[in-house]
Design a protein around this motif. Structure first.
Motif, PDB file in Angstrom:
ATOM      1  N   ASP A 295      15.823 114.254  40.228  1.00  0.00           N
ATOM      2  CA  ASP A 295      15.186 113.262  41.096  1.00  0.00           C
ATOM      3  C   ASP A 295      13.678 113.227  40.874  1.00  0.00           C
ATOM      4  OD1 ASP A 295      15.363 111.359  43.392  1.00  0.00           O
ATOM      5  OD2 ASP A 295      14.084 112.857  44.332  1.00  0.00           O
ATOM      6  N   SER A 298      13.184 111.468  37.380  1.00  0.00           N
ATOM      7  CA  SER A 298      13.476 110.031  37.376  1.00  0.00           C
ATOM      8  C   SER A 298      12.688 109.276  38.438  1.00  0.00           C
ATOM      9  CB  SER A 298      14.982 109.832  37.597  1.00  0.00           C
ATOM     10  OG  SER A 298      15.294 108.470  37.710  1.00  0.00           O
ATOM     11  N   GLY A 299      12.672 109.823  39.651  1.00  0.00           N
ATOM     12  CA  GLY A 299      12.115 109.087  40.778  1.00  0.00           C
ATOM     13  C   GLY A 299      10.620 109.211  40.945  1.00  0.00           C
ATOM     14  N   TRP A 300      10.003 110.202  40.290  1.00  0.00           N
ATOM     15  CA  TRP A 300       8.550 110.332  40.414  1.00  0.00           C
ATOM     16  C   TRP A 300       7.865 110.280  39.050  1.00  0.00           C
ATOM     17  CZ3 TRP A 300       5.178 109.658  44.153  1.00  0.00           C
ATOM     18  CH2 TRP A 300       3.854 110.106  43.983  1.00  0.00           C
ATOM     19  N   LEU A 302       8.916 109.573  35.844  1.00  0.00           N
ATOM     20  CA  LEU A 302       9.134 108.396  35.003  1.00  0.00           C
ATOM     21  C   LEU A 302       8.637 107.124  35.691  1.00  0.00           C
ATOM     22  CD1 LEU A 302      10.293 107.643  32.248  1.00  0.00           C
ATOM     23  CD2 LEU A 302      12.437 107.074  33.383  1.00  0.00           C
ATOM     24  N   ARG A 303       8.861 107.034  36.988  1.00  0.00           N
ATOM     25  CA  ARG A 303       8.401 105.842  37.716  1.00  0.00           C
ATOM     26  C   ARG A 303       6.885 105.734  37.676  1.00  0.00           C
ATOM     27  NH1 ARG A 303       7.175 104.907  42.927  1.00  0.00           N
ATOM     28  NH2 ARG A 303       7.853 106.963  43.632  1.00  0.00           N
ATOM     29  N   ARG A 304       6.198 106.853  37.801  1.00  0.00           N
ATOM     30  CA  ARG A 304       4.745 106.849  37.770  1.00  0.00           C
ATOM     31  C   ARG A 304       4.218 106.731  36.335  1.00  0.00           C
ATOM     32  NH1 ARG A 304       4.179 105.025  41.424  1.00  0.00           N
ATOM     33  NH2 ARG A 304       2.550 104.108  40.163  1.00  0.00           N
ATOM     34  N   ARG A 306       5.795 104.679  33.886  1.00  0.00           N
ATOM     35  CA  ARG A 306       6.302 103.475  33.218  1.00  0.00           C
ATOM     36  C   ARG A 306       5.198 102.695  32.528  1.00  0.00           C
ATOM     37  NH1 ARG A 306      11.435 101.558  34.161  1.00  0.00           N
ATOM     38  NH2 ARG A 306      12.700 102.826  35.570  1.00  0.00           N
ATOM     39  N   GLU A 432       0.489 104.718  43.443  1.00  0.00           N
ATOM     40  CA  GLU A 432       1.756 104.788  44.165  1.00  0.00           C
ATOM     41  C   GLU A 432       1.728 103.919  45.419  1.00  0.00           C
ATOM     42  OE1 GLU A 432       5.581 106.190  45.647  1.00  0.00           O
ATOM     43  OE2 GLU A 432       4.666 105.909  43.666  1.00  0.00           O
ATOM     44  N   ARG A 471       7.363  90.734  39.020  1.00  0.00           N
ATOM     45  CA  ARG A 471       8.717  91.240  39.272  1.00  0.00           C
ATOM     46  C   ARG A 471       9.757  90.157  39.059  1.00  0.00           C
ATOM     47  NH1 ARG A 471      12.605  91.923  43.480  1.00  0.00           N
ATOM     48  NH2 ARG A 471      11.461  90.539  44.875  1.00  0.00           N
TER      49      ARG A 471
END
Length: 548
Positions: A295, A298-300, A302-304, A306, A432, A471
């Motif tokens: 998590d 993937s959730g922090w 990779l998201r941060r 991109r 963020e 988006r």
């Protein structure tokens, strides 16, 4: 026997002094003989005159009886006689057989044909380093192994033992063919795969001597928590990471980005947690940190990261690429004992070996050691995420989408905790939360206090709409099946003054973030996809076409 049993490491630990220890303390005499047919024969021959002899081997029985011994089943051995050395009559085998638990307790010796051969090999492997069985075996196999080993003067029969509970049906009843209260195992494996089932069971209380009400939902959760996010990270890397495929060591990895240092330290922390738990034979404690790390990845991370992957040819992109490669290679090692198929597939892909070599496998690698965890960067990122969580809750309460840019966030906290956060950490926090500025204030307080400036200026509203448009346009690209190399033309028509100003002022940002060649006002004769947005001050229609 009680003294020797103290040397055994139990998982869970309470079995040692509890169920097993109490059984040992109250153990009664063991009658090893049984009046049955199918069992190992008791190797005692006796004569009517009172002479008895215990036969120690097949060879000894053959020499004393003169018979050729090819079968040790009861109905064969019972026919073999021995001449009594005292009276000369024929001695016969006693009719009883051995308790089957005597066979089970003799397993370590019988499987090696010890002591008749393999003595050196047996001595190097005895006692067993590890065994595992159900909690009912505390009074059976575990017990009889220890009884026989102690009687032979060899001390403990095993050093470490994992005790599992019983897997029950979801309703708490025993699984039964008659009740059909369990899913078909073959269908379960076809639907979710063996790794998801393994992970679910290993992470459950059943490996700590507790019963488990089996739930298919739990297996499905393993897919969602482990398999899918891990593979999604790899697919993102595969899409944006270029052709970087090689075996990376600690010496190959370098980055000056705080996110990269954080995720590598989290990786080392994970490997350390798994190693410590596995050395203690605590399977749930070894397995459960995997979901937390995945998590985080993937959730922090990779998201941060991109935007870094999409940042053209840059040093920061190179750092993100090599870090993700390095982390995925070592994550495959962490997964290997618990989800072996996922681990192997990930490792083969990320290294570029891609199943081309028989001698290349994650399961042939050694566990990494001497991994230094940067506690400071972990503490810093933990602080950043705590503040972000509080501020996002304020956004939600104010009804402000994350894409709406805000002016500032004020953070109040104790000076020692504020000092943990570097300027790079504040940049991550601002990104963020989608705020332009972070204001920090040291106060004599225990917990963080945050305050978002929710005032929306016209400029902020235009920036917020631009992000919303990015988006929607990227979703239209996806619906149209565009690849990363395909450029588009964005067409638009609007009655909204806000939309007109946004598209005039921020066209460059929008084209860059959507891989578009240009933005054109008007409605074309042909387009591949479109979207109509109802804004507070009017309507905006956007259409995309492929740029030839």
């Amino acid at each position: 026997m009680l003294k020797e049993a103290k040397k055994i490491n139990w998982s869970p630990s309470y079995i040692k002094e509890g169920r097993f220890g109490q059984w040992l303390e109250g153990a009664k005499d063991w009658s090893i003989s049984r009046q049955r047919y199918w069992a190992s024969v008791i190797p005692i021959w006796q004569c009517s005159c009172g002479w008895q002899q215990v036969i120690g081997s097949v060879q000894e029985l053959a020499e004393l009886s003169g018979a050729e011994i090819t079968d040790l089943h009861k109905h064969i051995v019972d026919k073999i006689t021995i001449k009594c050395p005292n009276c000369g009559k024929l001695a016969h085998r006693v009719p009883d057989v051995l308790d089957t638990w005597f066979d089970s307790g003799s397993m370590p010796y019988a499987q090696a044909h010890y002591p008749f051969e393999n003595a050196q090999d047996f001595d190097s492997h005895f006692p067993a380093q590890f065994i595992a069985e159900g909690i009912d075996q505390t009074r059976c196999w575990f017990y009889y192994l220890q009884v026989i080993s102690t009687a032979l003067g060899r001390g403990v029969a095993f050093r470490n033992v994992i005790v599992n509970g019983i897997v029950l049906a979801e309703d708490g009843k025993k699984m039964s063919k008659k009740l059909q209260n369990y899913p078909d195992p073959a269908e379960l494996l076809d639907r979710y795969g063996a790794d998801a089932l393994r992970y679910y069971l290993l992470a459950s209380p059943v490996t700590q001597a507790e019963n488990l009400n089996f739930s298919e939902t739990g297996v499905e959760e393993a897919i969602k928590k482990i398999t899918l996010p891990v593979w999604n990270v790899y697919k993102f890397y595969d899409l944006y990471g270029g052709n970087e495929r090689s075996v990376l060591s600690r010496a190959n990895w370098h980055s000056d980005n705080i996110l990269d240092h954080w995720i590598v330290s989290r990786l080392y922390q994970l490997l350390g947690e798994i190693d410590e738990a596995m050395m203690g034979y605590n399977l749930p404690r070894a397995v459960r940190p995997l979901a937390v790390f995945v998590d985080d990845l993937s959730g922090w991370y990779l998201r941060r990261s991109r935007s870094r992957f999409k940042n053209g040819e840059s040093q920061d992109k190179d750092w993100a690429v090599i870090t993700t490669n390095y982390v995925l290679q070592h994550l495959s090692l962490a997964l290997a004992p618990f989800t072996p198929f996922l681990a192997e597939a990930l490792w083969q892909k990320i290294t570029g070996f891609d199943y081309k070599y028989d001698d290349k496998s994650v399961h042939l690698l050694s566990w990494p050691t001497d991994l230094s965890v940067d506690e400071e960067v972990l503490a810093e990122m933990a602080a950043v995420r705590e503040i972000a969580e509080l501020a996002l809750a304020q956004r939600d309460a104010a009804g402000l989408k994350i894409r709406q840019v805000l002016s500032s966030l004020t953070v109040k906290g104790p000076s020692d905790r504020l000092s943990l956060i570097s300027s790079a950490g504040l940049d991550i926090l601002a990104d963020e939360l989608n705020v332009k500025h972070i204001i920090t204030e040291a106060h004599n307080i225990v917990n963080w206090e945050v305050s978002l400036d929710t005032t929306l200026t016209p400029e902020l509203m235009r920036e917020g709409l631009a992000r919303e448009l990015v988006r929607h346009i990227n979703l239209l690209r996806k619906e149209s099946g565009f690849s990363l190399s395909d450029q588009t033309i964005i067409y638009w028509r609007a009655t909204s003054p806000l939309a007109k100003l946004t598209l005039d002022e921020l066209a460059g940002t929008i084209t860059k973030e959507t891989l578009s060649g240009k933005i054109v006002e008007g409605r074309p004769d042909q387009f591949l996809a479109h979207k109509t947005l109802n804004l507070d001050d009017g309507i905006l229609e956007i259409m995309i076409a492929k740029l030839n």
